[in-house]
Write a protein that holds these residues in place. Structure first.
Motif, PDB file in Angstrom:
ATOM      1  N   UNK A 170      84.769 -24.392   6.939  1.00 45.35           N
ATOM      2  CA  UNK A 170      84.787 -25.502   7.898  1.00 45.35           C
ATOM      3  C   UNK A 170      84.610 -26.835   7.182  1.00 45.35           C
ATOM      4  N   UNK A 199      92.542 -23.155  11.448  1.00 44.83           N
ATOM      5  CA  UNK A 199      91.172 -22.991  11.911  1.00 44.83           C
ATOM      6  C   UNK A 199      91.042 -21.805  12.851  1.00 44.83           C
ATOM      7  N   UNK A 247      81.096 -22.357  20.402  1.00 40.29           N
ATOM      8  CA  UNK A 247      82.117 -22.725  19.420  1.00 40.29           C
ATOM      9  C   UNK A 247      82.810 -24.012  19.829  1.00 40.29           C
ATOM     10  N   UNK A 281      81.828 -19.260   6.853  1.00 37.46           N
ATOM     11  CA  UNK A 281      82.190 -20.204   7.915  1.00 37.46           C
ATOM     12  C   UNK A 281      81.935 -21.640   7.468  1.00 37.46           C
ATOM     13  N   UNK A 330      87.098 -18.242  13.432  1.00 39.00           N
ATOM     14  CA  UNK A 330      86.165 -17.549  14.330  1.00 39.00           C
ATOM     15  C   UNK A 330      86.354 -16.027  14.256  1.00 39.00           C
ATOM     16  N   UNK A 383      80.728 -26.838  18.897  1.00 42.11           N
ATOM     17  CA  UNK A 383      80.812 -27.077  17.464  1.00 42.11           C
ATOM     18  C   UNK A 383      82.143 -27.711  17.075  1.00 42.11           C
ATOM     19  N   UNK A 384      83.104 -27.703  17.994  1.00 42.86           N
ATOM     20  CA  UNK A 384      84.378 -28.357  17.720  1.00 42.86           C
ATOM     21  C   UNK A 384      85.343 -27.515  16.917  1.00 42.86           C
ATOM     22  N   UNK A 385      85.345 -26.214  17.192  1.00 44.91           N
ATOM     23  CA  UNK A 385      86.250 -25.322  16.460  1.00 44.91           C
ATOM     24  C   UNK A 385      87.457 -25.029  17.351  1.00 44.91           C
TER      25      UNK A 385
END
Lengths: 496, 476
Positions: A167, A137, B372, A163, A141, B375-377
């Motif tokens: 995700x 993950x 972020x 994204x 980003x 959002x739980x990233x």
């Protein structure tokens, strides 16, 4: 040792922020030195990796999250080592090119790629499922920002699509990983693979893995984010996406689906192969219809990754001796695809910089204006088609030959790719590079010495891999055998 | 009872009393503010260095709870510094600081209260000043509307909670949580009522408590005050309402659940419903918002839904996970609302104007990390928080709820990504919105972001703390 391999790029990325924003040459120097260090270090890793021992090497283990027994556990096998080499090489190339293709926020741009290098190498090294997920993950980003900030016109849509697709895929992967980790009382991949699971559970888990990895590879019905992401991403982003991020998905199949859910993989082998064949043939036809050059390369990417999944799941349909062959073929195809597609994206990036168009109809006779760039591009096209002597040939050949005896229908259908990929690639090359010069094109100069140098790295790799693939084959062999052994070992028998 | 164990509370109360005197003699906001800060610092030091475990007179002080309180006081100190511009604004009387102070005292007391009466008093001490604070911008009709909603629903929640407590007292004959727990286990009160009646009263009591807690946290059917208060109250009040009281309420819920664990099925069925619906509703409504603060209110509803799901698990791991989630959520709220604290006229701040934050690039980076994380990233703490909830759900073999929760959280990407897009991916002219960011507040926000990363990568310490809080409260 592996920690240095992972984190040096992150340190380099942080180091970039110590350099003042205006000092562009120093920024480039820091990035290139970091990437070069990574490459040298990974070569050192390759040389000290003992290919005769059939087990994980360079183990690093530290407790990480106490409550659920997750560990900071790194180790590599041959497959990981080859992919780490590829990662470092690709990042170096991107850092070398970065300065000339991106004008604004160069510092952030290079930092993002160094961070992604860290994350991707982390994925290849992690032997703890949760750690794997974190690195997996972690590249999300940076890539999102990379497409969104430096992309072309429709970038925000493409970035969001990328994204959300990725995700969504990884949500179920997380649940599956947690489920397995809690069941095994440890997130160690070897322990997880040692669990005995009944077929229903395995199918369920296989589905969760499939969603995550198939989106990333991407496989046929969920590939639609890729053309958008590739088209809109900046050149470096496209190269990295094609050369590395797609491999991360395929690597996930190798580390998760095959060893953890072998029976489900066997059960689902035919559907997976059918999807791969659809990707190879149908997506190839889609590529034929593209008028946007970058989109065309993106679709050809999907088609070529179809070979990788074909080779991986083909092991269930043929005898074990041949299975090793098709599996190593898939692994080699993974590496080769990076040199084919990645190189084409890079060369196209240089063209785009000069011509400012992606539309094939707006181009024509480019070879007359830029003969050197054209010759480079033609070499890359050949690698993409899989002409003997180039990197693309070996993997496809191994896969096709290994199916020939026992499952000729697969070879027959997959063999169509030789025609299809040659058609779309050569047709594109003809329309773009040959024929009369399109009068609408701006005047442009040919490749600079700097760019020639960078492209030559790719050319060298293509021919090296195409003419002398033995080192890579040796590196992959024992690890492939291990993966296949665990993939063919049924786990339902020993019900607990 | 060792009365000396309560020194941190004395420090806070002393600070309040001194400030009342200061307000009576000299109308100096700065002095009041400084006295508040001083009492916070003293209380924090006492919390860290003068820990005496005590269990008496309706109080339960444990080392881990003191550590948690130290975190809360640290956060209050952060709040004290970040919101000084608002608190010292010449539009307001300096006495507005007193309200925050008394709310803080209630909050700290709530965390150590161990009987129903103390819990109720502390809860009201915490909430009542907030109703007044929400209405402090008396010239703004929207603000008054929000405050009135907040007050009416909050008062109703208190009434429901009190009714729940009363029923609990009726079937157990005690207000002490430990005794209640024992009495429920042994079904002591069952001879006074028929067994059916006993179950019914217990179920009703739990239902009222769930409703009361849901009001205070802003969970789905009881959320109506949140968007209005978030949008129109003074921004520092929003920051306060959105963060610290929620920890205290989480701790209170934890204690109530542990005490009434005999009625676990009532808690579970209601929390599951409230939790899942809140996640879905909060995320869907947030998708449609344009106003930044309103959006944050709906996102908060969704996050509280996750907290309810963690509580739904009912295992010690689940409760510790819930507390962990709450702490991380508060950290994230401090960032997302702390950034807006520096924006002028933030009640009109729209998502579409977020490009303006790029005029202070560090601010934009901090906010992006916060978003972020919400959002739980990974690698941000928000991911670890979600992870702890899902892993505890799976530990009790509740994979279905985990899948539902995680899929619902994908909806949230819609608006979180929109915010990042507005900041970074637009090329239009930057809208002119004044952003005042002092060097120290910038550093503080940066520090919070580093905390976010630290917890996201090495969550162990905080997880151990929350587990200790839960296990030391398992007095049964």
């Amino acid at each position: 040792m592996l920690s240095i391999c992972i984190w040096h790029a992150l340190v380099g990325a942080l180091g970039l922020y110590l350099v003042p924003k205006q000092n562009i040459s120093l920024i480039r120097l820091v990035a290139v030195v970091t990437a070069l260090f990574g490459l040298i270090f990974s070569i050192y890793l390759y040389l000290s990796y003992d290919q005769t021992i059939n087990q994980l090497q360079f183990i690093e283990k530290l407790p990480w999250i106490g409550g659920i027994n997750a560990e900071y556990f790194l180790a590599v096998d041959g497959i990981s080592v080859s992919l780490i080499l590829l990662t470092c090489l690709t990042t170096l190339i991107i850092c070398l090119m970065g300065g000339s293709l991106v004008r604004q926020n160069l510092r952030d741009y290079l930092a993002i790629f160094l961070i992604m290098q860290s994350m991707v190498i982390g994925v290849f090294c992690a032997q703890d499922a949760l750690l794997f997920f974190l690195f997996w993950e972690g590249s999300l980003i940076p890539m999102y920002l990379c497409i969104g900030i430096w992309g072309s016109k429709n970038r925000s849509f493409a970035a969001r699509k990328f994204f959300i697709y990725t995700f969504l895929g990884s949500t179920l992967l997380l649940i599956a990983v947690l489920f397995l980790g809690i069941k095994a009382q440890s997130f160690n991949l070897a322990n997880i693979a040692g669990l005995s699971l009944d077929l229903d559970t395995q199918l369920w888990l296989f589905g969760a893995f499939l969603l995550a990895f198939a989106i990333k590879v991407p496989m046929f019905p969920v590939h639609t984010w890729l053309p958008d992401a590739h088209t809109e991403a900046p050149t470096g982003g496209s190269v990295l996406l094609a050369a590395l991020l797609l491999k991360v998905g395929a690597y996930g199949f190798v580390r998760f689906s095959l060893p953890i859910t072998p029976d489900a993989s066997q059960y689902m082998a035919i559907p997976m192969i059918v999807l791969s064949l659809i990707a190879i043939v149908y997506v190839g036809f889609i590529a034929l219809a593209q008028s946007d050059m970058k989109r065309l390369i993106a679709y050809s990417s999907v088609a070529h990754m179809g070979f990788v999944t074909l080779g991986m799941f083909g092991i269930y349909l043929i005898p074990k001796e041949l299975a090793v062959m098709t599996f190593s073929g898939a692994m080699i195809q993974m590496i080769a695809h990076a040199f084919g597609s990645g190189a084409m994206f890079l060369a196209f990036g240089m063209m785009y910089e000069r011509l400012k168009t992606r539309n094939i109809d707006d181009m024509g006779g480019v070879a007359t204006i830029m003969p050197y760039l054209a010759s480079f591009f033609v070499v890359f096209s050949m690698a993409n088609i899989g002409v003997p002597g180039t990197s693309g040939f070996i993997g496809e050949l191994l896969i096709l030959v290994s199916f020939l005896k026992h499952q000729p229908w697969i070879s027959a259908i997959a063999g169509l790719t030789l025609i299809i990929s040659a058609s779309y690639t050569l047709w594109m090359v003809r329309r773009v590079f040959y024929g009369p010069v399109n009068p609408n094109m701006p005047l442009a100069y040919d490749v600079t010495t700097h760019e020639t140098g960078v492209l030559s790295i790719f050319v060298a790799c293509i021919f090296l891999l195409g003419l002398y693939p033995k080192p890579l084959g040796d590196l992959l062999l024992t690890s492939s055998e291990t993966v296949i052994a665990s993939a063919l070992h049924s786990k339902t028998g020993a019900k607990s | 009872m060792n009365w000396l164990a309560l020194t941190p509370e004395y420090a806070l109360i002393g600070g309040l009393l001194i400030n009342i005197v200061i307000c009576a003699i000299k109308d100096s906001g700065r002095l009041v503010h400084q006295a508040f800060g001083l009492s916070l610092a003293v209380a924090w030091l006492l919390c860290v260095f003068d820990v005496q475990a005590v269990q008496a007179a309706g109080l339960l002080i444990t080392e881990s709870m003191r550590a948690l309180q130290a975190i809360v006081l640290l956060a209050a100190g952060l709040f004290w510094y970040l919101s000084q511009n608002q608190m010292l604004d010449h539009l307001y009387r300096p006495s507005n600081i007193l309200l925050i102070q008394s709310s803080l005292i209630g909050l700290i007391m709530l965390m150590i209260a161990q009987d129903l009466l103390n819990i109720y008093i502390a809860l009201e001490l915490m909430s009542l000043p907030l109703y007044a604070m929400a209405a402090i911008r008396i010239w703004d009709k929207a603000s008054l509307e929000g405050a009135l909603k907040y007050f009416v629903t909050g008062a109703m929640a208190s009434a429901l909670l009190l009714l729940g407590f009363a029923l609990l007292y009726a079937i157990t004959g005690s207000i002490d949580l430990g005794t209640i727990g024992l009495a429920l286990k042994e079904k002591a009160g069952i001879k006074l009522f028929s067994p059916d009646m006993w179950m019914l009263l217990g179920g009703l009591s739990v239902a009222f408590m769930v409703a009361g807690c849901s009001f205070k946290l802003g969970l789905f059917p009881f959320h109506s005050w949140m968007p209005d208060v978030y949008q129109s109250a003074r921004i520092d009040v929003v920051l306060w309402v959105a963060t610290l009281p929620k920890i205290a309420i989480a701790v209170m819920m934890l204690k109530l659940i542990i005490a009434t664990s005999s009625f676990i099925m009532y808690w579970q069925s209601m929390l599951l419903l409230v939790g899942l619906v809140s996640v879905a509703f909060g995320n869907l409504m947030a998708l449609a918002q344009n106003n930044y603060r309103r959006l944050m209110a709906y996102s908060s509803i969704a996050h509280m839904g996750f907290f309810a799901l963690a509580m739904y698990v009912m295992s010690p791991e689940g409760m510790a996970g819930g507390l962990f989630y709450m702490l991380v959520y508060i950290l994230m709220s401090f960032i997302t609302l702390g950034v807006i604290l520096h924006v002028d006229r933030s009640e009109f701040f729209e998502i579409g104007q977020m490009r303006a934050l790029m005029s202070v690039p560090q601010m934009a980076v901090v906010l992006m990390a916060g978003i972020f994380s919400l959002a739980g990233i990974p690698p941000f703490a928000g991911f670890m928080a979600k992870l702890s909830i899902f892993s505890s759900l799976i530990q009790v073999n509740n994979v279905g709820v985990a899948i539902a929760g995680i899929l619902l959280s994908v909806i949230a990407l819609g608006y979180y990504l929109k915010m990042v897009k507005m900041m970074y991916f637009k090329e239009e002219e930057t809208p002119v919105i004044a952003i005042r960011a002092g060097r120290i507040s910038m550093l503080m926000l940066f520090g919070l972001t580093l905390c976010l990363l630290y917890i996201g990568i090495l969550p162990n310490q905080l997880m151990v703390l929350t587990q200790a809080v839960v296990s030391q409260n398992l007095f049964l």
